[in-house]
Design an enzyme around this catalytic site. Structure first.
Site, mmCIF file in Angstrom:
data_model
loop_
_atom_site.group_PDB
_atom_site.id
_atom_site.type_symbol
_atom_site.label_atom_id
_atom_site.label_comp_id
_atom_site.label_asym_id
_atom_site.label_seq_id
_atom_site.Cartn_x
_atom_site.Cartn_y
_atom_site.Cartn_z
ATOM 1 N N SER A 220 14.521 51.105 112.515
ATOM 2 C CA SER A 220 13.926 52.400 112.197
ATOM 3 C C SER A 220 13.540 53.118 113.493
ATOM 4 O O SER A 220 14.379 53.351 114.342
ATOM 5 C CB SER A 220 12.736 52.205 111.257
ATOM 6 N N ASP A 346 19.823 56.489 102.528
ATOM 7 C CA ASP A 346 18.519 56.323 103.179
ATOM 8 C C ASP A 346 17.830 57.687 103.285
ATOM 9 O O ASP A 346 18.304 58.562 104.011
ATOM 10 C CB ASP A 346 18.729 55.706 104.558
ATOM 11 N N HIS A 375 16.316 52.350 103.125
ATOM 12 C CA HIS A 375 15.765 52.264 104.476
ATOM 13 C C HIS A 375 15.232 50.855 104.711
ATOM 14 O O HIS A 375 14.248 50.452 104.087
ATOM 15 C CB HIS A 375 14.643 53.289 104.650
#
Length: 411
Positions: A220, A346, A375
């Site tokens: 991320s 996502d 995600h």
């Protein structure tokens, strides 16, 4: 074929046997209800196998890189079978932290000083019991970068360490300033665009083990930070390769997606409160430079970044910060092999914002794009407690690079 793979006959046969053994009474006793359930099950299985379970898209301009991945990291060419009852992106994103197990990891903590007088907390998993690499000086090392408010305690980090442990590797987790329990010594935290702390950590780790093969993996925001570092340094880095998972490629598109009503309700507001919570413990230090009452009133990530992050790092506007933080603008300059895994569903990194065409212009970059996974989700199997598709990609890629990386551009 991966453990979770199932073809049409297996799926329908198992469903039929289960229903016949479990459903015996009431409406189903007449056979009508059972037929309806079986019909629905077969229809759902047909939809799942034809529309949900798909091979990922592998994007790479370098045929040799593709052949290397096909041989040594074959998971990126296999069909990904998302968990059959929660394949939708938002659901995968929400459930992963609650469903996946948390392997036990014993860390050795180290605090290192920075040039501006701050400190960074590193959590080491030395793996001194490694059978494959008993010599600590040459034991391969993986630097792990968690997400926006993540630390070494995140389940996805623990699973990466567990995978590395089985391969004999050493891991070190880079915790961003002020979020792993250590004090802030200066009124500064972190952001996706500023790579100074990461550069200091990479230099520090490499100086401790200069003879050890060295890789990094970012998740991320950790992936965004790592990409921005690689775009800045090109080939001038001690890292031999990197793996990136669920990075937000274009911050403008990411925040716009997160501000849609349902996404704001499910993710944006919660993430904003997490950011506020991460700095509230350091309020006394941060009040020297910021109007903390205003910062704590933010209700979106964009508002938080406007009042806090962009100001802290000296940007004229939030747009200037978001432009600098977007890794898509630096991808052309990456100078070492990088594998990037994203799901096109996502909401943190919308599929249309993934820089496919830019990736095709850099022989060092390979994108692996799944149709489902959310995600940092990538759940698979009927009850996805343990290994995810992301974990398998991580394990195979780091092993491929550490053990066969010299072949990547000679195939």
């Amino acid at each position: 074929r991966p453990p979770c793979a199932m073809d049409w006959q297996v799926l329908t046969r198992e469903l039929s046997l289960y229903l016949e053994s479990q459903v015996r009474v009431g409406l189903f006793g007449s056979g009508v209800g059972l037929s309806l359930v079986l019909g629905f099950g077969v229809a759902y299985a047909c939809y799942y196998l034809n529309s949900i379970a798909k091979k990922p898209q592998l994007v790479a301009s370098n045929d040799r890189f593709c052949r290397f991945l096909e041989e040594y990291c074959p998971v990126v060419t296999e069909t990904y079978y998302p968990t059959i009852w929660c394949w939708e992106g938002r659901v995968q994103t929400l459930l992963r932290p609650f469903i996946t197990s948390r392997p036990q990891v014993e860390y050795r903590n180290e605090l290192i000083k920075t040039a501006d007088g701050g400190q960074i907390s590193l959590d080491w998993f030395d793996n001194n019991d490694s059978l494959y690499y008993p010599d600590a000086s040459t034991r391969p090392t993986v630097l792990l970068l968690p997400g926006l408010t993540g630390t070494s305690k995140e389940s996805y980090i623990l699973h990466m360490i567990h995978q590395s442990e089985t391969l004999g590797y050493r891991c070190v987790v880079f915790n961003n300033r002020g979020i792993a329990g250590e004090d802030l010594l200066t009124p500064r935290t972190y952001c996706a665009a500023n790579t100074e702390d990461l550069e200091a950590v990479i230099h520090h780790v490499h100086s401790l083990h200069p003879s050890a093969p060295f890789m990094a993996a970012g998740v991320s925001m950790g992936g965004m930070l790592l990409l921005n570092y690689l775009g800045k340094t090109g080939r001038d880095t001690p890292l031999m390769a990197a793996a990136i998972f669920s990075a937000g490629w274009n911050v403008f598109e990411s925040v716009e997606s997160l501000e849609k009503p349902l996404n704001w309700l499910l993710f944006n507001y919660y993430l904003t409160t997490c950011l506020q919570s991460s700095i509230s413990r350091h309020r006394q230090m941060l009040e020297k430079l910021f109007d903390m009452d205003l910062v704590m009133k933010a209700r979106t990530v964009r508002e938080f970044d406007k009042q806090f992050t962009s100001v802290m790092f000296g940007y004229r506007s939030i747009d200037d910060y978001y432009e600098d933080a977007s890794p898509c603008r630096k991808l052309k300059s990456v100078g070492i092999p990088v594998l990037c895994l994203n799901s096109v569903d996502d909401v943190f990194s919308p599929g249309h914002a993934i820089p496919v065409e830019t990736a095709k212009q850099n022989a060092n970059v390979a994108l692996v794009l799944t149709s489902c996974g959310g995600h940092i989700g990538f759940l698979e199997g009927i009850w996805p407690r343990k290994c995810t598709y992301m974990d398998r990609v991580f394990k195979q890629f780091v092993q491929a690079m550490f053990e066969h990386g010299n072949k990547i551009f000679s195939m």
